[in-house]
Design an enzyme around this catalytic site. Sequence first.
Site, PDB file in Angstrom:
ATOM      1  N   ASP A 133      55.432 -23.286  55.738  1.00 27.58           N
ATOM      2  CA  ASP A 133      54.521 -22.438  56.465  1.00 27.58           C
ATOM      3  C   ASP A 133      54.071 -21.360  55.476  1.00 27.58           C
ATOM      4  OD1 ASP A 133      53.301 -21.672  58.764  1.00 27.58           O
ATOM      5  OD2 ASP A 133      54.872 -20.254  59.304  1.00 27.58           O
TER       6      ASP A 133
HETATM    7  N1  LIG Z   1      46.218 -12.989  67.529  1.00 23.85           N
HETATM    8  C1  LIG Z   1      45.403 -13.067  66.488  1.00 23.85           C
HETATM    9  N2  LIG Z   1      44.821 -11.971  66.017  1.00 23.85           N
HETATM   10  C2  LIG Z   1      44.004 -12.027  64.947  1.00 23.85           C
HETATM   11  N3  LIG Z   1      43.715 -13.139  64.291  1.00 23.85           N
HETATM   12  C3  LIG Z   1      44.264 -14.278  64.712  1.00 23.85           C
HETATM   13  C4  LIG Z   1      45.142 -14.305  65.827  1.00 23.85           C
HETATM   14  N4  LIG Z   1      45.551 -15.568  66.034  1.00 23.85           N
HETATM   15  C5  LIG Z   1      44.948 -16.286  65.069  1.00 23.85           C
HETATM   16  N5  LIG Z   1      44.187 -15.549  64.279  1.00 23.85           N
HETATM   17  C6  LIG Z   1      43.360 -15.995  63.157  1.00 23.85           C
HETATM   18  O1  LIG Z   1      43.472 -17.406  63.082  1.00 23.85           O
HETATM   19  C7  LIG Z   1      44.059 -17.801  61.849  1.00 23.85           C
HETATM   20  C8  LIG Z   1      45.040 -18.926  62.101  1.00 23.85           C
HETATM   21  O2  LIG Z   1      46.143 -18.419  62.827  1.00 23.85           O
HETATM   22  P1  LIG Z   1      47.535 -19.092  62.833  1.00 23.85           P
HETATM   23  O3  LIG Z   1      48.408 -18.199  63.605  1.00 23.85           O
HETATM   24  O4  LIG Z   1      47.394 -20.489  63.303  1.00 23.85           O
HETATM   25  O5  LIG Z   1      47.957 -19.153  61.330  1.00 23.85           O
HETATM   26  P2  LIG Z   1      48.236 -18.049  60.207  1.00 23.85           P
HETATM   27  O6  LIG Z   1      48.250 -16.687  60.784  1.00 23.85           O
HETATM   28  O7  LIG Z   1      47.304 -18.261  59.090  1.00 23.85           O
HETATM   29  O8  LIG Z   1      49.715 -18.325  59.771  1.00 23.85           O
HETATM   30  P3  LIG Z   1      50.414 -19.581  59.115  1.00 23.85           P
HETATM   31  O9  LIG Z   1      50.257 -19.473  57.644  1.00 23.85           O
HETATM   32  O10 LIG Z   1      51.802 -19.355  59.524  1.00 23.85           O
HETATM   33  O11 LIG Z   1      49.804 -20.794  59.685  1.00 23.85           O
HETATM   34  C9  LIG Z   1      44.703 -16.570  61.286  1.00 23.85           C
HETATM   35  O12 LIG Z   1      44.670 -16.565  59.874  1.00 23.85           O
HETATM   36  C10 LIG Z   1      43.854 -15.453  61.846  1.00 23.85           C
HETATM   37  O13 LIG Z   1      42.734 -15.261  61.007  1.00 23.85           O
END
Ligand SMILES: Nc1ncnc2c1ncn2[C@@H]1O[C@H](COP(=O)(O)OP(=O)(O)OP(=O)(O)O)[C@@H](O)[C@H]1O
Length: 783
Positions: free
Chosen positions: A482
Amino acid sequence: MGDQFMSDETSQRSVQSLHPVAPEQEAPVHGPVTREGGSSDHGSCCGHGGASSQREHAPDHGCCGHDHGGSDRAADLSGLQGSVAEGDKQRTAMRIMQMDCPVEEQMIRKKLEGMAGVERMDFNLVQRVLTVVHAPDALDTVLAAIRSLGFTPELPDASGELGSKPEQHTPWWPLAASGVAAIASEAVHWLQGPVWLSALLAVVAIAGCGLTTFRKGWTAVRNGNLNINALMSIAVTGALAIGQWPEAAMVMVLFNIAELIEARSLDRARHAMEGLVELAPATATVRQPDGQWQAVAVEEIAVGSRVRVRPGERIGLDGEVLAGQSSVDQAPITGESLPVEKQVGDSVYAGTINQAGELEFRTTATASDTTLARIIHTVEEAQSARAPTQRFIDRFSRIYTPAVVALAALMAVVPPLVAGGAWLEWIYRALVLLVIACPCALVISTPVTVVTGLANAARRGILIKGGVHLEQGRRLDWLALDKTGTLTHGRPVQTEFEALSDDPPALQSLAAGLAGRSDHPVSLAIAAAAREAQCDEAAVEQFEALPGRGVKGRIDGRMLWLGNHQLAHELDVCTPAIERRLEALEREGRSVVLLMTEQLALALFAVADTVKETSREAIDELHRLGIRTLMLTGDNHHTARSIASAVGIDSVRGQLMPEEKLQAVAELTGQGRVGMIGDGINDAPALTRADIGFAMGAMGADSAIETADVALMDDDLRKVPAFIRLSRATRAVLIQNIVLALGIKVVFLALTLFGMGTLWMAVFADVGASVLVVLNALRMLRA
Ligand SMILES: Nc1ncnc2c1ncn2[C@@H]1O[C@H](COP(=O)(O)OP(=O)(O)OP(=O)(O)O)[C@@H](O)[C@H]1O
Ligand SMILES: [Cu+]
C-alpha cells in the site's frame, strides 16, 4: 464483498475507537467533529482499534491451521481462561506438567480422540498446556482419562490464570547415586568380579533412577502406545533378562541424564516467551480516591485508573498520557531501539520503559488485555497451529515407530531360527533397535525450532500468527505494498491551494468544512492547512464519503464535492487548463483534490506526503532477497509513479478503487506467492487474500493484529525483509534438525544391523539427538 466490507466496518470503527490516536501523529487534534470514517484510515491512524467490528469479518483462511473465528477473541487473548463457552461447547485449558514430549501428546490425543463429548484438542508442548473443546458435562471424564494416563492436569484458578507454573525440581542425588552404582557395576564386570555384585549394583542403579521410566512406560504400553519410556523399559528389562547387567544400568542412567538435559533446554525455549511476560512490572503506582499514590498489583487495576510512572521505570499497563512529558523506550514491543517522545494524549504501552520524565496516564486496558499480553498470547497460540513440516513428521513417525519395532521383533527371532544365530546376540540387537525406534528427536525438532523462531520475531516487534507463516515466508515471490502510510508517512501536508474562481478565504473554509469531517489523510491535510490560515470550517449537511474518490456534502444549500481527478471527470467539470495543472503537480508527487460544484471546479488543493527514510532501504533489501515489489494505491498514476521511483519499487498500479486492490492481489497470486502489506484497517480484504498479509503499526491496533498473518508492531518496513530472513533461517535450522535427527538414527540403525550397535549408542541416537536438535533450535533465540 469489498464494498460492503469497507463501509460497514469503517463506520463502526469510528464509533468504537478503543484507543487514542497513535503517538506519532503530528496532525493537530481535531475539534469535536463527527468523523465519517472515510474510505481509508491510513498509517497514522493505527491507534484506532475496533477489534469487535473487525472480528465479525475476521478472515477464516483455511491455510493457517488455527481458527480465527472462535468465540470471543478478546477473552481468548487475555491469558488462559478457565472454561469458556464456545458455541454449545466448553473450551478448557489445562496445564499438564508431565507433558513436554510429543509422545505424551500422542498418548493423550489417542486417548481423548474417540471420546464422546470431545470435539477438539490443541497441544502446546512448550507451555505444556492442553486446550480441549468439549461438551459441558464431559470435563470430568476428560480429566479422569488424562489422569488414567498418569498425568496430573491442573486447571486454572478462579482468576482465570494458570498459576505461576511451578517448576518440577526432581532431586539430583538419586540420579547421581545411580550413576555411581552403574559405573561400579561396570567396573566389577571389567575386573571380572562376581556376577552377583555387578548385578546387584545394576539393580540399585536402575531402581535409583528408572522407576519413573518404568511407570510411565507401563502406562503407555497399557494404553497401546510405544513411547520412549515404554521402549526404554522393554529394552532395559530385556538387557537384564539376557544378563547384560552393567549395560542395562548405564543405559538407564544415560537415558535419564539426557532426558534431564532435554527438559532443561525445552525450559529455555519456554522461557523465551516468559521473558516477554516479565517485561511488564507486577505493580504500578495508582492514585487513590483520596489523592494518595499507592503501589497496586497490575491485575487489580481497573481501566480508567490514573497511574504514575517515574523515569527509569517500566510501564505496567497500556494507557493514555494525562500529564508529563517523556521519552519512552518501546523496544520491548516494537524492536525499535530509538526512544519515542510522549506527551499528553499519546499512548503508552505495558512493558515499555519510561526514560526521561515522570508521566501520569489513564489506563486503557486491564493487565490481561494489554498489547503486550496480546502479543504473548498470540505467539503462544501460534505454536499450537501445526506447521506443514510438523504434519509431515507426525505422519512419518506414525509409520516409523511400528516399522522399527516390527523389524526388532523379526531380528530377535528370525536369524536364530533360520540361520542358527546366537539367541542372546540377536535379542540384544533387537533391543538396540527398540530404543532407536523412538521418533522423539524428530518430532520435537520442528515445534522447538518454530517456537524459538516465533519468539525471536516477537522480540523484534514482528508478531507472527502461526508457525505456518514463518515457514512460508521464505517462499514469497511478490510483495504488494500500500502506498499511504506504508511507504510514506501517511501524514501529508498541503503544499498548494489555488482558487479557480471566487474569493480564496471562503473557498478554503468550504473545503475545510468537508475535509474536517473525514479521517482521510488528504482531508486531514486540507483541514489542518485551513486551521492554520484561520479559516472556519463551514457547516456541512448530508455528508457522504466516496471511497477512493473523495467526499461530498451540502453547504449553504449547495452540493459540493471535494475529491480527486477521477471525481472531477465523473462530475464532468475538468477542463484542459485544469488537466495541465494537475499533471504538473502530480508529476512532482503531489496528490491533488478539487473542490467542485456540479457545474465547475472551484479550487484545487495539492498535498505532499513524505517517503519514510526506511522504505527505500527495505525495498532494496527485498529485491536483494529476490522478492519483487508492487505498489498499489488509490492515488493517480503520476503521483504513484513519482513515489515508486523515489523508493525504487518495481511496478506500480495507481488509481485503484479499494476493491481493485483486492483484485490486484488476487491476480498476482496466479504468478506466485504473494505477500501484501498495509495498515490492516482499510485494506483488510487484500491482506486476507494474500498468502501472507502483513499489517503495519499494529501496536495498539487490535484489529491489525486480528486481520494480519504477520503484524509489525511499528511502521518500519524493514521488518518485512527481517521476517523473510528469519523465515529462511528457521527453514535452515529445521532442515538441519531433521537431517540431524534422521541421520543419527540411520547411522545407528545401520550399525545395529551389522552388529556393531550398542544400547549406549542407541540412547545417544535417541535422547542425545533430541538434545542436539533442541540446542540447535535454541541458537535461533540469539540469531
Ligand atoms: N476522504 C477523502 N478526502 C479527500 N480526498 C480523498 C478522500 N478519499 C479519497 N480521496 C482522494 O482519492 C484518492 C484515492 O483515495 P484512496 O483512499 O483510495 O487512496 P490513497 O489515499 O491514495 O491511499 P493508498 O495509497 O493507501 O491507496 C486520494 O489520493 C485522494 O486524492
Ligand atoms: Cu481531467
